[in-house]
Motif scaffolding. Sequence first.
Motif, PDB file in Angstrom:
ATOM      1  N   PHE A  28     -10.888  -6.496 -29.296  1.00  0.00           N
ATOM      2  CA  PHE A  28     -11.293  -7.361 -27.916  1.00  0.00           C
ATOM      3  C   PHE A  28     -11.027  -6.512 -26.773  1.00  0.00           C
ATOM      4  O   PHE A  28      -9.916  -5.865 -26.522  1.00  0.00           O
ATOM      5  CB  PHE A  28     -10.825  -8.676 -27.776  1.00  0.00           C
ATOM      6  N   ILE A  29     -12.107  -6.047 -25.941  1.00  0.00           N
ATOM      7  CA  ILE A  29     -11.772  -5.349 -24.605  1.00  0.00           C
ATOM      8  C   ILE A  29     -12.294  -6.143 -23.319  1.00  0.00           C
ATOM      9  O   ILE A  29     -13.291  -6.528 -23.367  1.00  0.00           O
ATOM     10  CB  ILE A  29     -12.576  -3.966 -24.805  1.00  0.00           C
ATOM     11  N   GLU A  30     -11.336  -6.002 -22.513  1.00  0.00           N
ATOM     12  CA  GLU A  30     -11.642  -6.856 -21.226  1.00  0.00           C
ATOM     13  C   GLU A  30     -11.229  -6.294 -20.264  1.00  0.00           C
ATOM     14  O   GLU A  30     -10.391  -5.431 -19.996  1.00  0.00           O
ATOM     15  CB  GLU A  30     -10.843  -8.278 -21.306  1.00  0.00           C
ATOM     16  N   VAL A  31     -12.146  -6.202 -19.311  1.00  0.00           N
ATOM     17  CA  VAL A  31     -11.963  -5.384 -17.846  1.00  0.00           C
ATOM     18  C   VAL A  31     -11.765  -6.831 -16.770  1.00  0.00           C
ATOM     19  O   VAL A  31     -12.744  -7.829 -16.965  1.00  0.00           O
ATOM     20  CB  VAL A  31     -13.022  -4.790 -17.533  1.00  0.00           C
ATOM     21  N   HIS A  32     -10.854  -6.751 -16.030  1.00  0.00           N
ATOM     22  CA  HIS A  32     -10.619  -7.970 -15.021  1.00  0.00           C
ATOM     23  C   HIS A  32     -10.157  -7.593 -13.874  1.00  0.00           C
ATOM     24  O   HIS A  32      -9.806  -6.320 -13.604  1.00  0.00           O
ATOM     25  CB  HIS A  32      -9.543  -8.919 -15.650  1.00  0.00           C
ATOM     26  N   ILE A  33     -10.251  -8.241 -12.675  1.00  0.00           N
ATOM     27  CA  ILE A  33      -9.528  -7.763 -11.417  1.00  0.00           C
ATOM     28  C   ILE A  33      -8.186  -8.062 -11.584  1.00  0.00           C
ATOM     29  O   ILE A  33      -7.774  -9.139 -12.411  1.00  0.00           O
ATOM     30  CB  ILE A  33     -10.180  -8.529 -10.058  1.00  0.00           C
ATOM     31  N   GLU A  34      -7.355  -7.355 -10.883  1.00  0.00           N
ATOM     32  CA  GLU A  34      -5.921  -7.449 -11.002  1.00  0.00           C
ATOM     33  C   GLU A  34      -5.512  -8.957 -10.634  1.00  0.00           C
ATOM     34  O   GLU A  34      -4.534  -9.174 -11.388  1.00  0.00           O
ATOM     35  CB  GLU A  34      -5.183  -6.384 -10.292  1.00  0.00           C
ATOM     36  N   GLN A  35      -5.899  -9.327  -9.618  1.00  0.00           N
ATOM     37  CA  GLN A  35      -5.543 -10.747  -8.917  1.00  0.00           C
ATOM     38  C   GLN A  35      -4.003 -10.475  -8.496  1.00  0.00           C
ATOM     39  O   GLN A  35      -3.149 -11.569  -8.460  1.00  0.00           O
ATOM     40  CB  GLN A  35      -5.468 -11.817  -9.885  1.00  0.00           C
ATOM     41  N   GLY A  36      -3.793  -9.182  -8.184  1.00  0.00           N
ATOM     42  CA  GLY A  36      -2.418  -8.915  -7.598  1.00  0.00           C
ATOM     43  C   GLY A  36      -2.766  -7.543  -6.649  1.00  0.00           C
ATOM     44  O   GLY A  36      -3.717  -7.077  -6.701  1.00  0.00           O
ATOM     45  N   ALA A  37      -1.527  -7.127  -5.907  1.00  0.00           N
ATOM     46  CA  ALA A  37      -1.733  -6.143  -4.856  1.00  0.00           C
ATOM     47  C   ALA A  37      -1.217  -4.682  -5.327  1.00  0.00           C
ATOM     48  O   ALA A  37      -0.974  -3.874  -4.624  1.00  0.00           O
ATOM     49  CB  ALA A  37      -1.269  -6.499  -3.635  1.00  0.00           C
ATOM     50  N   VAL A  38      -0.663  -4.697  -6.564  1.00  0.00           N
ATOM     51  CA  VAL A  38      -0.182  -3.575  -7.259  1.00  0.00           C
ATOM     52  C   VAL A  38      -0.750  -2.460  -7.141  1.00  0.00           C
ATOM     53  O   VAL A  38      -0.773  -1.193  -6.577  1.00  0.00           O
ATOM     54  CB  VAL A  38       0.683  -3.911  -8.619  1.00  0.00           C
ATOM     55  N   LEU A  39      -2.023  -2.485  -7.678  1.00  0.00           N
ATOM     56  CA  LEU A  39      -3.102  -1.200  -7.739  1.00  0.00           C
ATOM     57  C   LEU A  39      -3.309  -0.769  -6.144  1.00  0.00           C
ATOM     58  O   LEU A  39      -3.248   0.360  -6.048  1.00  0.00           O
ATOM     59  CB  LEU A  39      -4.258  -1.517  -8.616  1.00  0.00           C
ATOM     60  N   GLU A  40      -3.650  -1.776  -5.545  1.00  0.00           N
ATOM     61  CA  GLU A  40      -4.107  -1.398  -4.092  1.00  0.00           C
ATOM     62  C   GLU A  40      -2.935  -0.655  -3.314  1.00  0.00           C
ATOM     63  O   GLU A  40      -3.098   0.331  -2.811  1.00  0.00           O
ATOM     64  CB  GLU A  40      -4.391  -2.652  -3.319  1.00  0.00           C
ATOM     65  N   LYS A  41      -1.825  -1.437  -3.529  1.00  0.00           N
ATOM     66  CA  LYS A  41      -0.594  -0.674  -2.626  1.00  0.00           C
ATOM     67  C   LYS A  41      -0.238   0.565  -3.267  1.00  0.00           C
ATOM     68  O   LYS A  41       0.178   1.363  -2.433  1.00  0.00           O
ATOM     69  CB  LYS A  41       0.688  -1.673  -2.918  1.00  0.00           C
ATOM     70  N   GLU A  42      -0.234   0.806  -4.497  1.00  0.00           N
ATOM     71  CA  GLU A  42       0.006   2.165  -4.993  1.00  0.00           C
ATOM     72  C   GLU A  42      -1.163   3.071  -5.367  1.00  0.00           C
ATOM     73  O   GLU A  42      -0.974   4.021  -5.932  1.00  0.00           O
ATOM     74  CB  GLU A  42       0.520   1.850  -6.339  1.00  0.00           C
ATOM     75  N   LYS A  43      -2.371   2.614  -4.494  1.00  0.00           N
ATOM     76  CA  LYS A  43      -3.651   3.772  -4.574  1.00  0.00           C
ATOM     77  C   LYS A  43      -3.822   4.114  -5.839  1.00  0.00           C
ATOM     78  O   LYS A  43      -4.189   5.272  -5.950  1.00  0.00           O
ATOM     79  CB  LYS A  43      -3.285   4.688  -3.664  1.00  0.00           C
ATOM     80  N   GLN A  44      -3.974   3.045  -6.757  1.00  0.00           N
ATOM     81  CA  GLN A  44      -4.234   3.422  -8.108  1.00  0.00           C
ATOM     82  C   GLN A  44      -5.792   2.549  -8.459  1.00  0.00           C
ATOM     83  O   GLN A  44      -6.178   1.673  -7.879  1.00  0.00           O
ATOM     84  CB  GLN A  44      -3.537   2.703  -9.149  1.00  0.00           C
ATOM     85  N   SER A  45      -6.812   3.463  -8.967  1.00  0.00           N
ATOM     86  CA  SER A  45      -8.005   2.852  -9.357  1.00  0.00           C
ATOM     87  C   SER A  45      -8.040   1.850 -10.299  1.00  0.00           C
ATOM     88  O   SER A  45      -8.906   0.948 -10.625  1.00  0.00           O
ATOM     89  CB  SER A  45      -8.959   4.157  -9.631  1.00  0.00           C
TER      90      SER A  45
END
Lengths: 411, 411
Positions: free
Chosen positions: B188-205
């Motif tokens: 099973f492969i799922e893509v989802h929004i993070e629902q947190g701010a870690v990627l944004e804060k750490e400038k990760q895509s």
Amino acid sequence: MQTTINMETVKVEKWLNWLSCFGATKNDGVTRLLYDDSWKTAQLALKEKMVDVGLQASFDSIGNLFGRLEGTEIKEKTILTGSHIDTVVDGGKYDGAYGVIASLLAVKYLYEHYGFPKKTIEVVSLCEEEGSRFPLAFWGSGSITGKYKLEDSKELKDASSIPFHTAMELAGFPPSNQSAARDDIDSFIEVHIEQGAVLEKEKQSVGIVTHIVGQRRFNIKIIGESNHAGTTPMSYRKDSMHIASEFIAYAMNKVKEIEESLVATVGKLTVSPNVPNVIPNEVVFTLDVRHHQEDILDQYCAKIFSYFESICLEKGAGLDISQWVNVKPVKMDENLIDTADYVLQGLSLPYKKMISGAGHDSQMFGTFCPTALLFVPSQKGISHSPLEFTKIEDLKNGVIVLIKLLHKLAY
Amino acid sequence: MQTTINMETVKVEKWLNWLSCFGATKNDGVTRLLYDDSWKTAQLALKEKMVDVGLQASFDSIGNLFGRLEGTEIKEKTILTGSHIDTVVDGGKYDGAYGVIASLLAVKYLYEHYGFPKKTIEVVSLCEEEGSRFPLAFWGSGSITGKYKLEDSKELKDASSIPFHTAMELAGFPPSNQSAARDDIDSFIEVHIEQGAVLEKEKQSVGIVTHIVGQRRFNIKIIGESNHAGTTPMSYRKDSMHIASEFIAYAMNKVKEIEESLVATVGKLTVSPNVPNVIPNEVVFTLDVRHHQEDILDQYCAKIFSYFESICLEKGAGLDISQWVNVKPVKMDENLIDTADYVLQGLSLPYKKMISGAGHDSQMFGTFCPTALLFVPSQKGISHSPLEFTKIEDLKNGVIVLIKLLHKLAY
């Protein structure tokens, strides 16, 4: 006077039970709110009792009831003794009522045994102290001492939107130009239940109050940031609940470092949005602080608020502190304290000098004329409840002390 | 496959906006609850889209929608990819929906550019994940993986007292004996929004999820003693608010001593009687604790609860701790993580391996078959709100990674 008082004739329990019938609730409590029917019937019944006892009974313009025993030598100044007739909703039989009955019984005893005093004594059943019908407390004592004017009550309404002045009129006290303020009060003597557990815990029969505490109340709002409880690392959070817990723990623990009799309470707290899996963005809580010295209150508040500010600065959270109560401490009269002390030394009763942590009518009189406040024990400290209780022996002791004290002051 | 994907033809924003019209709210949010009209229309519209794309579209017995692209070599096992169609009340356009659209667009792209895969791929629009209509979450993934049976939902009713099985019938899925459980899922492969701010804060895509956290939730009740805020010396108090503040401060501060990615939240707290001048007799609060290792959860809970107990013992207060959520941590598949890692290394996108602090359908699949969960950033970490937002570029990146990953696995 005789050393021993024959308490057979002083039916304090009977009289208290009689008064508690006016406004009796189904929980065995009492609801007697300013100017309501129970209040009116009780005041009128008390007026009759005063007349029966031999006092000249009369109401002032706002409904304070006085029973006067005129002095043979000093008529122009009055020793006033009593307490308030009103209660909270579903309150007890003792708060206020005991002070009115104790004063009436003490004066009755003195008149029966010693006739007219040298100095005029008046028993007072103050119309209001609790603030439980209208958003205004100490209406009775505040009006006598000139702290309240009629117009201060004009805009007020009760929970049923009945205006204060309409309520006055319905109770038979139509608002008039005649002021309730008096300038002939020599002193004020009040007996009251403690509403705390200190006397009971320390096995004391009577408390001589030296000070009534000052009270400050604050609303403290912490503005953090709502976030998901699972996806927000601890280091990214502005958790207003975490900050609030640090504040409250600090404020409670700091008290004992400042002064032994200082008290602080966080009684009310609300969380937003108040959902288990969301970091709260806002917490608002009340802080109630009491002590009998202004400088102690100043010192404590400065200490904790500076801590609150530093934490909010550190965490990047918002802080809003607003004060909504600021009552100054009031000192009771030293001569009267000494007289009460002298009287109590002559009785074989354990007693202590103490601070009152609750507000009382004596607080209004305390800055107006020499004032004494005496406490009798409250079982488990319970008050403002049908479970309010004081043992008959304690009730009687309060009357005995009052008889001796009034005898000393007026005969 | 080509290194560069031509994203001109991949209209992720357009397709997402199209899907968000089903159940659109006046706040620019989406309300699409299991089996309601918006849900039903959305699933039927998605079925048409699947057919247009060239997939064999079909529903299972409970309303999960599948779009199958049959493999030329391995037909009996399916690579399943997708997410859920349902939302919370007035939720966002991205949570769940993005995963369904991303999978559909990725498979569309692959089919258009490379034809049929060697291994069968199915796009899935899972019927339910949020638990926002009935008190049951992960109904779609839980049924496919055999964790839920039809009878588990039989007694459930929604807020309007509509029974679960009536809602099924009204949506066109009358309860039947046909199980939704499948035994042909390869991965099973799922893509989802993070629902947190870690990627944004750490400038990760992109985030490659290595674990989904375990969750424990507790109700903690402290039973103290109500008393007058003025007349009760600090040393006589059993102040449940004071005790609660010590607990919460301790619990929050202890987290960082245990492990960096551990999180704990007190989101809900109620005070009794919640009156400014009364010492609270009871405080009840929730504690939500999450981490991806059971032993860390054990260690933390043991530590703080032993502290809670010792304080209550010392203060003579009562303590009641009851657990009402106990979800175990789930590990994502290491081979799939390595493959995603390999794919991402080939793209010039910043990415990180991370823990998911929120629950997802991948959690159900994670203990059933090899599972991968990929995150794209959520602006400010906001989710479950009309303000939920992910930049188009990030949405596209998620689809690109999914195309590459599915190509690697199935072609």
